[in-house]
Design an enzyme around this catalytic site. Sequence first.
Site, PDB file in Angstrom:
ATOM      1  N   GLU A   1       5.425  10.924   4.651  1.00 23.79           N
ATOM      2  CA  GLU A   1       4.311   9.996   4.853  1.00 23.79           C
ATOM      3  C   GLU A   1       3.786  10.064   6.285  1.00 23.79           C
ATOM      4  OE1 GLU A   1       5.165   6.153   3.085  1.00 23.79           O
ATOM      5  OE2 GLU A   1       5.585   7.080   1.140  1.00 23.79           O
TER       6      GLU A   1
ATOM      7  N   ARG B   1      36.555  11.257  15.489  1.00 22.02           N
ATOM      8  CA  ARG B   1      37.180  11.265  14.167  1.00 22.02           C
ATOM      9  C   ARG B   1      38.619  11.760  14.180  1.00 22.02           C
ATOM     10  NH1 ARG B   1      34.749  11.455   9.646  1.00 22.02           N
ATOM     11  NH2 ARG B   1      36.853  10.961   8.968  1.00 22.02           N
TER      12      ARG B   1
ATOM     13  N   ARG C   1      36.695  10.624   4.919  1.00 20.52           N
ATOM     14  CA  ARG C   1      37.314   9.360   5.332  1.00 20.52           C
ATOM     15  C   ARG C   1      38.215   8.865   4.204  1.00 20.52           C
ATOM     16  NH1 ARG C   1      32.505   8.497   8.652  1.00 20.52           N
ATOM     17  NH2 ARG C   1      33.216   7.665  10.645  1.00 20.52           N
TER      18      ARG C   1
ATOM     19  N   HIS D   1       5.304   3.773   1.233  1.00 22.67           N
ATOM     20  CA  HIS D   1       6.596   3.245   1.707  1.00 22.67           C
ATOM     21  C   HIS D   1       6.550   2.725   3.136  1.00 22.67           C
ATOM     22  CE1 HIS D   1       7.779   5.921  -1.626  1.00 22.67           C
ATOM     23  NE2 HIS D   1       8.709   5.016  -1.840  1.00 22.67           N
TER      24      HIS D   1
HETATM   25  N1  URA Z   1      27.341   8.162  11.607  1.00 24.06           N
HETATM   26  C1  URA Z   1      27.975   9.013  10.754  1.00 24.06           C
HETATM   27  O1  URA Z   1      27.371   9.600   9.856  1.00 24.06           O
HETATM   28  N2  URA Z   1      29.300   9.194  10.930  1.00 24.06           N
HETATM   29  C2  URA Z   1      30.012   8.563  11.880  1.00 24.06           C
HETATM   30  O2  URA Z   1      31.212   8.745  11.965  1.00 24.06           O
HETATM   31  C3  URA Z   1      29.316   7.680  12.755  1.00 24.06           C
HETATM   32  C4  URA Z   1      27.965   7.503  12.588  1.00 24.06           C
END
Ligand code: URA
Length: 258
Positions: free
Chosen positions: A81, A224, A169, A8
């Site tokens: 790898e 978030r 989300r 890979h």
């Molecule tokens: N990467 C993630 O996994 N989540 C985020 O909110 C931002 C970058």
Amino acid sequence: MSADVKYHVHLNREMLAGAEVAILPGDPGRVGKTARYLDPEAHFLASNREFTSWLATLDGRQVLVCSTGIGGPSVSICVEELAALGITSFYRIGTTGAIQPDIELPCVIITTGAVRLDGASTHYAPLEYPAVADLELTNSLVAAARELGLPHRVGITAACDTFYPGQERYDTFTGYVPRRFQGSLEEWKHLKVLNYEMESATLFVIASVFGLKAAMVASAIVSRTRSETPDDAVLAQAEENLARVMKRALQLRGTARS
Ligand code: URA
């Protein structure tokens, strides 16, 4: 492809020129920039699928920079790898979503341990097995962030197989988050988890199982509890901060070992 080239990553031992340390960004687009930040003479090695690699020299030591792509399955391929080619220390650099509301963007977050919300690590060790970072590598990242005067936090990361439902989300195609993840962001927040990302649990478990070393530094690009969309200026600053911390951490570790 000759027999000694890994399937890979398209690399062999000769191309790595004795490198024992690898920096692993997720994004192939970040590999050349990171390598050139360490060493303006760094050169391209290979590119196949999500795995792009460059080789840099820092203070007389070879450093491989190789992208992993997103998520545990591709991290597992990359680490398998590269370990077979002689890499013994893995530093993941990446972007992340902050969970704790007092984390300002683009804070540097150094992970000591990961919540195993991935699947790939369970193919290497049962869920009771901890996903913990290597202490020496982690200390080098903390010392570098401190020395550079960059705002940073050190602690636990939730490492998740999905960017959308697993990180709770709702701005998605269906807008639905399965019950398993409903309320999970709030719960991780209460449990003092700092951030979400998608690779550290797989990386830490595999490195531990192999008897190798791994650490993780990320830069928060979204908070978030406030917003879902990263800003271009924050992204650029995040990238620069990661390159600076990474370079200094390697220098500090090199000095400590020589
Ligand atoms: N990467 C993630 O996994 N989540 C985020 O909110 C931002 C970058």
